[in-house]
Design a protein around this motif. Sequence first.
Motif, PDB file in Angstrom:
ATOM      1  N   UNK A   1       0.837  -1.206   0.000  1.00 34.17           N
ATOM      2  CA  UNK A   1       0.000   0.000   0.000  1.00 34.17           C
ATOM      3  C   UNK A   1       0.869   1.252   0.000  1.00 34.17           C
ATOM      4  N   UNK A   2       1.924   1.221   0.800  1.00 39.94           N
ATOM      5  CA  UNK A   2       2.828   2.369   0.866  1.00 39.94           C
ATOM      6  C   UNK A   2       3.521   2.581  -0.479  1.00 39.94           C
ATOM      7  N   UNK A   3       3.987   1.508  -1.083  1.00 38.99           N
ATOM      8  CA  UNK A   3       4.657   1.614  -2.380  1.00 38.99           C
ATOM      9  C   UNK A   3       3.703   2.122  -3.458  1.00 38.99           C
ATOM     10  N   UNK A   4       2.453   1.687  -3.394  1.00 35.35           N
ATOM     11  CA  UNK A   4       1.468   2.149  -4.376  1.00 35.35           C
ATOM     12  C   UNK A   4       1.212   3.643  -4.222  1.00 35.35           C
ATOM     13  N   UNK A   5       1.163   4.103  -2.985  1.00 38.63           N
ATOM     14  CA  UNK A   5       0.990   5.542  -2.762  1.00 38.63           C
ATOM     15  C   UNK A   5       2.219   6.317  -3.246  1.00 38.63           C
ATOM     16  N   UNK A   6       3.383   5.713  -3.057  1.00 41.38           N
ATOM     17  CA  UNK A   6       4.602   6.344  -3.563  1.00 41.38           C
ATOM     18  C   UNK A   6       4.576   6.472  -5.076  1.00 41.38           C
ATOM     19  N   UNK A   7       4.076   5.436  -5.746  1.00 34.40           N
ATOM     20  CA  UNK A   7       3.943   5.489  -7.200  1.00 34.40           C
ATOM     21  C   UNK A   7       2.963   6.579  -7.610  1.00 34.40           C
ATOM     22  N   UNK A   8       1.892   6.746  -6.840  1.00 28.13           N
ATOM     23  CA  UNK A   8       0.913   7.782  -7.170  1.00 28.13           C
ATOM     24  C   UNK A   8       1.519   9.178  -7.031  1.00 28.13           C
ATOM     25  N   UNK A   9       2.390   9.364  -6.044  1.00 31.34           N
ATOM     26  CA  UNK A   9       3.093  10.650  -5.924  1.00 31.34           C
ATOM     27  C   UNK A   9       3.872  10.929  -7.201  1.00 31.34           C
ATOM     28  N   UNK A  10       4.615   9.928  -7.678  1.00 30.48           N
ATOM     29  CA  UNK A  10       5.429  10.128  -8.876  1.00 30.48           C
ATOM     30  C   UNK A  10       4.559  10.386 -10.106  1.00 30.48           C
ATOM     31  N   UNK A  11       3.412   9.730 -10.195  1.00 29.99           N
ATOM     32  CA  UNK A  11       2.502   9.958 -11.325  1.00 29.99           C
ATOM     33  C   UNK A  11       1.975  11.393 -11.304  1.00 29.99           C
ATOM     34  N   UNK A  12       1.623  11.872 -10.123  1.00 23.94           N
ATOM     35  CA  UNK A  12       1.133  13.243  -9.999  1.00 23.94           C
ATOM     36  C   UNK A  12       2.246  14.250 -10.310  1.00 23.94           C
ATOM     37  N   UNK A  13       3.456  13.933  -9.878  1.00 24.88           N
ATOM     38  CA  UNK A  13       4.599  14.810 -10.162  1.00 24.88           C
ATOM     39  C   UNK A  13       4.825  14.909 -11.673  1.00 24.88           C
ATOM     40  N   UNK A  14       4.767  13.781 -12.360  1.00 21.89           N
ATOM     41  CA  UNK A  14       4.960  13.793 -13.814  1.00 21.89           C
ATOM     42  C   UNK A  14       3.868  14.601 -14.510  1.00 21.89           C
ATOM     43  N   UNK A  15       2.629  14.452 -14.046  1.00 21.28           N
ATOM     44  CA  UNK A  15       1.534  15.218 -14.644  1.00 21.28           C
ATOM     45  C   UNK A  15       1.751  16.717 -14.444  1.00 21.28           C
ATOM     46  N   UNK A  16       2.154  17.094 -13.242  1.00 18.01           N
ATOM     47  CA  UNK A  16       2.394  18.512 -12.964  1.00 18.01           C
ATOM     48  C   UNK A  16       3.552  19.049 -13.797  1.00 18.01           C
TER      49      UNK A  16
ATOM     50  N   UNK B   1       9.353  17.747  -4.273  1.00 23.26           N
ATOM     51  CA  UNK B   1       8.315  16.967  -3.598  1.00 23.26           C
ATOM     52  C   UNK B   1       8.370  15.504  -4.055  1.00 23.26           C
ATOM     53  N   UNK B   2       8.610  15.302  -5.346  1.00 27.06           N
ATOM     54  CA  UNK B   2       8.718  13.945  -5.865  1.00 27.06           C
ATOM     55  C   UNK B   2       9.902  13.203  -5.264  1.00 27.06           C
ATOM     56  N   UNK B   3      11.034  13.888  -5.125  1.00 29.85           N
ATOM     57  CA  UNK B   3      12.215  13.264  -4.523  1.00 29.85           C
ATOM     58  C   UNK B   3      11.971  12.933  -3.053  1.00 29.85           C
ATOM     59  N   UNK B   4      11.273  13.825  -2.354  1.00 33.04           N
ATOM     60  CA  UNK B   4      10.954  13.578  -0.945  1.00 33.04           C
ATOM     61  C   UNK B   4      10.104  12.313  -0.821  1.00 33.04           C
ATOM     62  N   UNK B   5       9.089  12.194  -1.669  1.00 33.24           N
ATOM     63  CA  UNK B   5       8.256  10.994  -1.653  1.00 33.24           C
ATOM     64  C   UNK B   5       9.065   9.739  -1.918  1.00 33.24           C
TER      65      UNK B   5
END
Length: 312
Positions: free
Chosen positions: A147-162, A196-200
């Motif tokens: 679950x934690x890794x999946x949330x981490x992936x979602x952070x990176x997906x949002x970062x790429x979109x931004x 923010x992406x690196x922090x995640x």
Amino acid sequence: MTVPHTWLKKNNLKKGDTLSVQETMRNSLEIMPLSGNSDGVHELTIDISEKSTDEIIQLLLSTYLNGYTVITLTGPNAGKVAFVRKHVHEFIAAEVMEVTADKIVIHVFWEVKTLDLQAIIVRIGHITKNLFMETIAMIDSDSNIRDIQERGLEVQRQVLLARRAIKYALNNSATAYRFNLSSLELLYISYIIYFFGMIGDYVIKVSDILHTAKLNKFKDLLKDQHAKLELKGLLTRVADYYMKVFDTYNKHSKLTRFIFSEYADFEAAIDAFKEKNPQLWAPVLAEFMKLLIFKIKETEFIMISMENAPKL
């Protein structure tokens, strides 16, 4: 007003269309179309015949960030399709739409007119906050690493979109106008989002180490109750520092003066933890915590720079 014909054609403008005229901080005027095809289809074809899967993914990432909406990969793709599908899934709004023996067509379904850059940043912040909380909870409980890794992936997906949206806005004045941000502000925000992406990513690395400890792959990890308590306190302090910086950005508050001595004391506390706990796991965790506070500090400095930047 006379404007170049090539510019009119590029932006699909005709007589009677409305233009926006703004004064820049260089005392010049910037003319921007408020209509046109800047949000239309942008296609790119890439020959992947002689390219490795790693090269293909790098190309996909760059084309996604650069705003292409239709990406066609040509050439023999045996053994590469599943790999491409997996990585395309990491891009928000991207789908593999067509596959043949020598062609993969990827569409990015996004509407920049409805994109809310601030909402994306807020989402990144909230997900990262949960990452911190769940990672800290792993010290005493059995949090689900998947679950934690999946949330981490979602952070990176949002970062790429931004980052895609920001790059697009930097190349399309009308989009920047919709975001109500100057080019300089977009530049600063791109750094903030990247950090923010690196922090995640660093938080995920910490959770991976703790998970490995739970599997007893690192000797003596988390068996010392004093070390556990100290580690929990340090990670909580890192999380609090992150949330302070994020909340300041989110609420558009004026930043207080950064006190370097506080950062130095924080770093010293992490070093002391590492020295007191010579087990294999402690130095690794300590270094990631130092990376975290350094990146949060960098984010704070960028925010201070943006706060004091010239306004258009």
